[in-house]
Motif scaffolding. Sequence first.
Motif, PDB file in Angstrom:
ATOM      1  N   PHE A 199       0.844  -1.203   0.000  1.00 44.27           N
ATOM      2  CA  PHE A 199       0.000   0.000   0.000  1.00 44.27           C
ATOM      3  C   PHE A 199       0.874   1.245   0.000  1.00 44.27           C
ATOM      4  O   PHE A 199       0.641   2.188  -0.768  1.00 44.27           O
ATOM      5  N   ARG A 200       1.895   1.247   0.835  1.00 43.38           N
ATOM      6  CA  ARG A 200       2.809   2.394   0.882  1.00 43.38           C
ATOM      7  C   ARG A 200       3.501   2.588  -0.461  1.00 43.38           C
ATOM      8  O   ARG A 200       3.643   3.724  -0.945  1.00 43.38           O
ATOM      9  N   ARG A 201       3.927   1.521  -1.083  1.00 48.64           N
ATOM     10  CA  ARG A 201       4.619   1.643  -2.367  1.00 48.64           C
ATOM     11  C   ARG A 201       3.690   2.174  -3.456  1.00 48.64           C
ATOM     12  O   ARG A 201       4.113   2.940  -4.333  1.00 48.64           O
ATOM     13  N   ASP A 202       2.430   1.777  -3.397  1.00 49.58           N
ATOM     14  CA  ASP A 202       1.467   2.298  -4.365  1.00 49.58           C
ATOM     15  C   ASP A 202       1.310   3.804  -4.191  1.00 49.58           C
ATOM     16  O   ASP A 202       1.298   4.557  -5.176  1.00 49.58           O
ATOM     17  N   LEU A 203       1.181   4.263  -2.950  1.00 49.53           N
ATOM     18  CA  LEU A 203       1.106   5.706  -2.708  1.00 49.53           C
ATOM     19  C   LEU A 203       2.379   6.397  -3.173  1.00 49.53           C
ATOM     20  O   LEU A 203       2.331   7.502  -3.743  1.00 49.53           O
ATOM     21  N   HIS A 204       3.503   5.761  -2.933  1.00 52.96           N
ATOM     22  CA  HIS A 204       4.796   6.354  -3.305  1.00 52.96           C
ATOM     23  C   HIS A 204       4.897   6.541  -4.814  1.00 52.96           C
ATOM     24  O   HIS A 204       5.500   7.508  -5.289  1.00 52.96           O
ATOM     25  N   MET A 205       4.322   5.629  -5.553  1.00 50.55           N
ATOM     26  CA  MET A 205       4.362   5.712  -7.015  1.00 50.55           C
ATOM     27  C   MET A 205       3.374   6.738  -7.566  1.00 50.55           C
ATOM     28  O   MET A 205       3.499   7.163  -8.730  1.00 50.55           O
ATOM     29  N   HIS A 206       2.393   7.127  -6.766  1.00 48.30           N
ATOM     30  CA  HIS A 206       1.341   8.030  -7.229  1.00 48.30           C
ATOM     31  C   HIS A 206       1.167   9.201  -6.260  1.00 48.30           C
ATOM     32  O   HIS A 206       0.094   9.387  -5.680  1.00 48.30           O
ATOM     33  N   PRO A 207       2.209  10.003  -6.063  1.00 44.91           N
ATOM     34  CA  PRO A 207       2.140  11.106  -5.103  1.00 44.91           C
ATOM     35  C   PRO A 207       1.214  12.222  -5.586  1.00 44.91           C
ATOM     36  O   PRO A 207       1.143  12.505  -6.779  1.00 44.91           O
ATOM     37  N   GLU A 208       0.517  12.835  -4.622  1.00 42.25           N
ATOM     38  CA  GLU A 208      -0.404  13.927  -4.932  1.00 42.25           C
ATOM     39  C   GLU A 208      -0.144  15.098  -3.996  1.00 42.25           C
ATOM     40  O   GLU A 208       0.093  14.907  -2.804  1.00 42.25           O
ATOM     41  N   LEU A 209      -0.205  16.307  -4.532  1.00 42.08           N
ATOM     42  CA  LEU A 209       0.052  17.502  -3.738  1.00 42.08           C
ATOM     43  C   LEU A 209      -1.130  17.824  -2.828  1.00 42.08           C
ATOM     44  O   LEU A 209      -2.214  17.257  -2.954  1.00 42.08           O
ATOM     45  N   GLY A 210      -0.905  18.764  -1.926  1.00 42.62           N
ATOM     46  CA  GLY A 210      -1.904  19.148  -0.953  1.00 42.62           C
ATOM     47  C   GLY A 210      -3.213  19.583  -1.567  1.00 42.62           C
ATOM     48  O   GLY A 210      -3.244  20.356  -2.529  1.00 42.62           O
ATOM     49  N   ASN A 211      -4.310  19.079  -1.009  1.00 42.73           N
ATOM     50  CA  ASN A 211      -5.677  19.335  -1.461  1.00 42.73           C
ATOM     51  C   ASN A 211      -5.985  18.748  -2.835  1.00 42.73           C
ATOM     52  O   ASN A 211      -7.024  19.043  -3.416  1.00 42.73           O
ATOM     53  N   GLN A 212      -5.071  17.911  -3.338  1.00 44.22           N
ATOM     54  CA  GLN A 212      -5.293  17.204  -4.597  1.00 44.22           C
ATOM     55  C   GLN A 212      -5.218  15.683  -4.391  1.00 44.22           C
ATOM     56  O   GLN A 212      -5.161  14.924  -5.360  1.00 44.22           O
ATOM     57  N   GLU A 213      -5.291  15.237  -3.165  1.00 46.61           N
ATOM     58  CA  GLU A 213      -5.043  13.834  -2.845  1.00 46.61           C
ATOM     59  C   GLU A 213      -6.292  12.973  -3.037  1.00 46.61           C
ATOM     60  O   GLU A 213      -6.701  12.221  -2.138  1.00 46.61           O
ATOM     61  N   PHE A 214      -6.891  13.050  -4.202  1.00 45.76           N
ATOM     62  CA  PHE A 214      -8.146  12.327  -4.454  1.00 45.76           C
ATOM     63  C   PHE A 214      -7.916  10.825  -4.576  1.00 45.76           C
ATOM     64  O   PHE A 214      -8.658  10.019  -4.005  1.00 45.76           O
ATOM     65  N   VAL A 240      14.816   1.243  -7.470  1.00 46.40           N
ATOM     66  CA  VAL A 240      13.647   0.767  -6.735  1.00 46.40           C
ATOM     67  C   VAL A 240      12.454   0.702  -7.678  1.00 46.40           C
ATOM     68  O   VAL A 240      12.309   1.534  -8.584  1.00 46.40           O
ATOM     69  N   SER A 241      11.594  -0.269  -7.460  1.00 44.99           N
ATOM     70  CA  SER A 241      10.453  -0.474  -8.356  1.00 44.99           C
ATOM     71  C   SER A 241       9.316   0.503  -8.092  1.00 44.99           C
ATOM     72  O   SER A 241       8.408   0.635  -8.922  1.00 44.99           O
ATOM     73  N   TYR A 242       9.337   1.174  -6.957  1.00 47.04           N
ATOM     74  CA  TYR A 242       8.210   2.023  -6.554  1.00 47.04           C
ATOM     75  C   TYR A 242       8.530   3.518  -6.684  1.00 47.04           C
ATOM     76  O   TYR A 242       7.889   4.345  -6.051  1.00 47.04           O
ATOM     77  N   ARG A 243       9.494   3.845  -7.514  1.00 49.90           N
ATOM     78  CA  ARG A 243       9.806   5.255  -7.759  1.00 49.90           C
ATOM     79  C   ARG A 243       8.572   5.984  -8.302  1.00 49.90           C
ATOM     80  O   ARG A 243       7.734   5.390  -8.990  1.00 49.90           O
ATOM     81  N   SER A 244       8.450   7.269  -7.999  1.00 47.72           N
ATOM     82  CA  SER A 244       7.287   8.051  -8.427  1.00 47.72           C
ATOM     83  C   SER A 244       7.089   7.975  -9.938  1.00 47.72           C
ATOM     84  O   SER A 244       8.041   8.088 -10.712  1.00 47.72           O
ATOM     85  N   THR A 245       5.842   7.801 -10.349  1.00 47.54           N
ATOM     86  CA  THR A 245       5.489   7.800 -11.773  1.00 47.54           C
ATOM     87  C   THR A 245       4.976   9.165 -12.236  1.00 47.54           C
ATOM     88  O   THR A 245       4.618   9.320 -13.396  1.00 47.54           O
ATOM     89  N   VAL A 246       4.934  10.132 -11.312  1.00 52.49           N
ATOM     90  CA  VAL A 246       4.403  11.464 -11.619  1.00 52.49           C
ATOM     91  C   VAL A 246       5.565  12.444 -11.701  1.00 52.49           C
ATOM     92  O   VAL A 246       6.303  12.602 -10.717  1.00 52.49           O
ATOM     93  N   PRO A 247       5.765  13.107 -12.834  1.00 53.70           N
ATOM     94  CA  PRO A 247       6.888  14.043 -12.955  1.00 53.70           C
ATOM     95  C   PRO A 247       6.834  15.142 -11.890  1.00 53.70           C
ATOM     96  O   PRO A 247       5.769  15.698 -11.607  1.00 53.70           O
ATOM     97  N   ASP A 248       7.981  15.428 -11.300  1.00 57.62           N
ATOM     98  CA  ASP A 248       8.127  16.525 -10.336  1.00 57.62           C
ATOM     99  C   ASP A 248       7.214  16.393  -9.117  1.00 57.62           C
ATOM    100  O   ASP A 248       6.775  17.390  -8.540  1.00 57.62           O
ATOM    101  N   ARG A 249       6.926  15.161  -8.742  1.00 56.07           N
ATOM    102  CA  ARG A 249       6.148  14.888  -7.548  1.00 56.07           C
ATOM    103  C   ARG A 249       6.794  13.715  -6.820  1.00 56.07           C
ATOM    104  O   ARG A 249       7.147  12.710  -7.438  1.00 56.07           O
ATOM    105  N   ALA A 250       6.918  13.831  -5.495  1.00 51.68           N
ATOM    106  CA  ALA A 250       7.552  12.751  -4.738  1.00 51.68           C
ATOM    107  C   ALA A 250       7.088  12.757  -3.287  1.00 51.68           C
ATOM    108  O   ALA A 250       6.853  13.821  -2.700  1.00 51.68           O
ATOM    109  N   HIS A 251       6.974  11.562  -2.727  1.00 48.96           N
ATOM    110  CA  HIS A 251       6.751  11.420  -1.293  1.00 48.96           C
ATOM    111  C   HIS A 251       8.121  11.464  -0.622  1.00 48.96           C
ATOM    112  O   HIS A 251       8.640  10.452  -0.150  1.00 48.96           O
ATOM    113  N   ALA A 252       8.682  12.673  -0.563  1.00 46.75           N
ATOM    114  CA  ALA A 252      10.038  12.852  -0.048  1.00 46.75           C
ATOM    115  C   ALA A 252      10.053  13.308   1.401  1.00 46.75           C
ATOM    116  O   ALA A 252      11.073  13.780   1.890  1.00 46.75           O
ATOM    117  N   CYS A 253       8.915  13.180   2.083  1.00 45.74           N
ATOM    118  CA  CYS A 253       8.858  13.547   3.503  1.00 45.74           C
ATOM    119  C   CYS A 253       8.307  12.402   4.345  1.00 45.74           C
ATOM    120  O   CYS A 253       8.167  12.540   5.554  1.00 45.74           O
TER     121      CYS A 253
END
Length: 404
Positions: free
Chosen positions: A27-42, A100-113
């Motif tokens: 589950f964590r890896r799925d979120l990591h691959m699909h990061p969303e910015l604040g108030n866009q976390e649909f 790593v296989s779960y690197r972000s798939t969204v350009p310029d977006r990352a779960h880096a915190c």
Amino acid sequence: MKTRSPHAEAAMPGTLSDELRAELIAFRRDLHMHPELGNQEFRTTAAIKARLERAGLAPEVLPGGTGLICDVGEWDGVTPMLALRADIDALPIPDTKEGVSYRSTVPDRAHACGHDVHTACVLGAGLVLSELDRQGLLPHAVRLLFQPAEEVLPGGAADAIDAGVLKGVGRIIGVHCDPKVDVGKIGLRIGAITSACDRLEVSLDGPGGHTARPHLTTDLVTAAARVALDVPALLARRVDARSGLALTWGRLVTGHAPNVVPQHAELSGTVRCLDLETWRQAPDMVHAAVDEVAGMHRAKTVIDYVRGVPPVVNDAESIGLLDAAMTVRRGSYAIEDTEQSLGGEDFSWYLEHVPGAMARLGVRTPGDTRGLDLHRGNFDADEEAITVGVELFTASALLEGNRS
């Protein structure tokens, strides 16, 4: 904080099965691959909601459409609940990890915190506590809080509070990933554990002109330079040094040509403060200092002081709860003292209303010498931290419930 020594793990329900541990990592890896910015976390909100519903729970999405709360167990309307908080948003930076296989798939977006780790911890705790509730082993209801927009000043916590997430809550706890602490350990501190953080925007204006006749102009380059240098120094002499008030500039823009005195200059920075009372006084002090320095150079000022977040101030009783919970799960040797950081965290807004505490969750693999840090594109976490976080939260819920 007390001296600690190894302590055998006590028997307490609420540990993770191997099956759930593997599911939470996925589950964590799925979120990591699909990061969303604040108030866009649909997508993130939908994933959390679906998993809680599969467990027979009834999550409620917050009014903004992202983030949610979910009560585990039935609240009796009287006994204050313990809330477990996770933040769910990502950062607007590229993911630079390799191999790593779960690197972000969204350009310029990352779960880096590490918010994906926090989310997996609270989700896992909710699933474990739900099973305990079915077995009649959960003493009191617990609220799960998945909060959006922690990275957006003044923080999504303020909106969540306005939406009523603290109704019925008597205490709130959370964790934050710490890449300087080994996995399997947590860092605790009574009192302030983070800094206040505000944003400052300053515009300077005045008549420009030719550099051959600066006496006929407002020399905004010099004015901006003096504001940049003198205002932080002035503030340092107007507050107690122990308050840790620090104005740091990140941007200064002015001018277009070498022989033209400009008519406009801009400065941007952050104001950080270790002390709550000084933070409350900071806007007035900063306004006065900027006006004073700019006025010496005949520059007109427009100041936009954007309130961010106060310090996270952990109360002693909540730290005692986390200490006891970690001692039960891992032994007291797995707890270390931690320093107050200059980072900001909107968890602080909850503590303006109810007591609570935030722990530092170790995510560094023992022996790792890469020196990873938060808000960097190569940040990653040892996923054993998810198990630690879940078991810390579940033990906290059981201990809090049994003493209520």
